[in-house]
Structures are given as C-alpha cells and as structure tokens.
Write an enzyme that holds these catalytic residues in place. Structure first.
Site, PDB file in Angstrom:
ATOM      1  NE  ARG A  90      -2.288   1.148   3.704  1.00 31.77           N
ATOM      2  CZ  ARG A  90      -2.994   1.232   4.820  1.00 31.77           C
ATOM      3  NH1 ARG A  90      -4.307   1.222   4.766  1.00 31.77           N
ATOM      4  NH2 ARG A  90      -2.396   1.302   5.978  1.00 31.77           N
ATOM      5  CB  THR A 146      -2.171   7.233  -3.063  1.00 37.47           C
ATOM      6  OG1 THR A 146      -1.593   5.922  -3.194  1.00 37.47           O
ATOM      7  CG2 THR A 146      -1.225   8.267  -3.661  1.00 37.47           C
ATOM      8  CG  ASP A 188       2.542  -3.255   9.497  1.00 37.16           C
ATOM      9  OD1 ASP A 188       2.834  -4.431   9.210  1.00 37.16           O
ATOM     10  OD2 ASP A 188       2.644  -2.312   8.696  1.00 37.16           O
ATOM     11  CG  ASP A 245       6.086  -3.373  10.669  1.00 39.42           C
ATOM     12  OD1 ASP A 245       6.779  -3.795   9.728  1.00 39.42           O
ATOM     13  OD2 ASP A 245       5.739  -2.186  10.779  1.00 39.42           O
TER      14      ASP A 245
END
Length: 211
Positions: free
Chosen positions: A103, A107, A201, A204
C-alpha cells in the site's frame, strides 16, 4: 459475495492475545498459524473432491480425495506469508503461488511489485491469504488478477476486517464467486487507513520489525 465470520470462542480468544501489543513476535507468529488453520477449516467447506476406491484393513470402501486441479493458496507478500503454514498444514496437497502488493502510504492505493503464479488458472479454486482487510485495495487487486486469469472461485482468508474493506470487496467482485472468511469484523478505519482496534501492522509484528 459470501461472508463468513468465524466467531468460535477459540478464534476469539486467540485473536485477543494477537491484538495485545505486548504479545512478542514468536507468540504472534504461532497464533497466526493456529488461527489460519482454524479459519481454513471454515474456508474449505466447499473444496472440490472426487470419489476414490480404497481398501481399509477390514473391507473395500469408497472415500473422497481433493480434485484436480489442486487448490491454489495465494499469500499476499509480505504479511500473507505468515499465514501460509497454517493453511498448508490443513491442505498439504495445495499448490502455492505468490503475489506482492504494497500500500502506498500517501495515496493508500495498492502497488503490485511481484507475481509468481501459474499462467492458466482455469477451473481453479484459489485461497488468498491476507491478515488484514482494511481499505480492500490489495485484496481486490489480487482477486481481480485471479479471476482474469481463469480462476473459477476465490476465497479470501483474513484475520480481521473493517466494514469499509468488506464494502469495497462487495463492489469489486460483483456477481463473481467470491467468499470472505474472517475471524472478526472490527469497528472501522482510522485516519491513516488502519483497522481499529485491529492488531497493528501484521507484517511488522510477524517479523519483529514493529517499533
């Protein structure tokens, strides 16, 4: 589009531990594998099988085996890789393809950077592995690619999903054969496009790179 929320107590319990920010990466990885195996059990209810004659120690009988072409598991790199072992443990005969989509944090749109999939997916049942269904961009792009290359039906397995992502997928797949299996539907997305409460995340936390 079909949606199945697997709200089994064991799934909810494991998700709770997964969400806890103090859960270390080794425990996080193990829980993801366990959760994916549980979710995959639900996701493969419609997996295609064919009859096979066998001999038991007592008598001949007819059972079933996974049909050909075999199911295709498609983890979305990188976080989806952490889900692969849990799926393969349940369906060891599955074939595996990979797609890399990230991603753009400015944006929030998906950007594809790698694909390793069979050229012809005709008559295939495909199972996409992606921990988080947030905006839906990455998953929609993956599902579109699979259908465009001949997949017969596609099932996505996600640990948690946001309502916004579910609605985006509903619009993206239209009347094609798509099933979404999730462990939980969370409240929504925050201003950065992250699921809340979510679990952070996933990539992560899987690989120990969370701050």
């Amino acid at each position: 589009m079909r949606i199945h929320v697997a709200d089994h107590p064991l799934i909810t319990h494991k998700l709770t531990v997964l969400r806890d920010k103090t859960t270390p990466s080794p425990t996080f990885r193990q829980l993801v594998e366990e959760l994916v195996t549980l979710l995959s059990y639900e996701a493969t209810r419609e997996v295609r099988v064919e009859p096979i004659d066998i001999e038991t120690p007592v008598a001949p009988t007819t059972g079933v085996q996974i049909s050909s072409p075999r199911p295709l598991a498609v983890p979305i790199i990188r976080a989806g890789l952490g889900m692969l072992d849990g799926f393969v443990k349940l369906v060891p005969s599955t074939q595996v393809g990979f797609i890399g989509i990230q991603r753009n944090e400015d944006t929030l749109q998906p950007e594809t950077y790698a694909k390793r999939l069979p050229e012809d997916l005709s008559n295939r049942q495909c199972f996409v592995l992606d921990p988080m269904l947030a905006t839906g961009g990455s998953l929609a792009a993956t599902v579109d690619y699979l259908f465009e290359h001949g997949a017969q039906d596609v099932t996505a397995i996600c640990l948690v999903a946001a309502p916004e992502g579910i609605e985006a997928m509903r619009k993206a797949v239209g009347d094609r054969e798509f099933t979404l299996v999730v462990g939980a539907v969370d409240a929504g997305l925050n201003e950065r496009g992250y699921i809340t409460p979510g679990l952070g995340d996933a990539g992560d936390r899987l690989y120990g790179t969370a701050e």
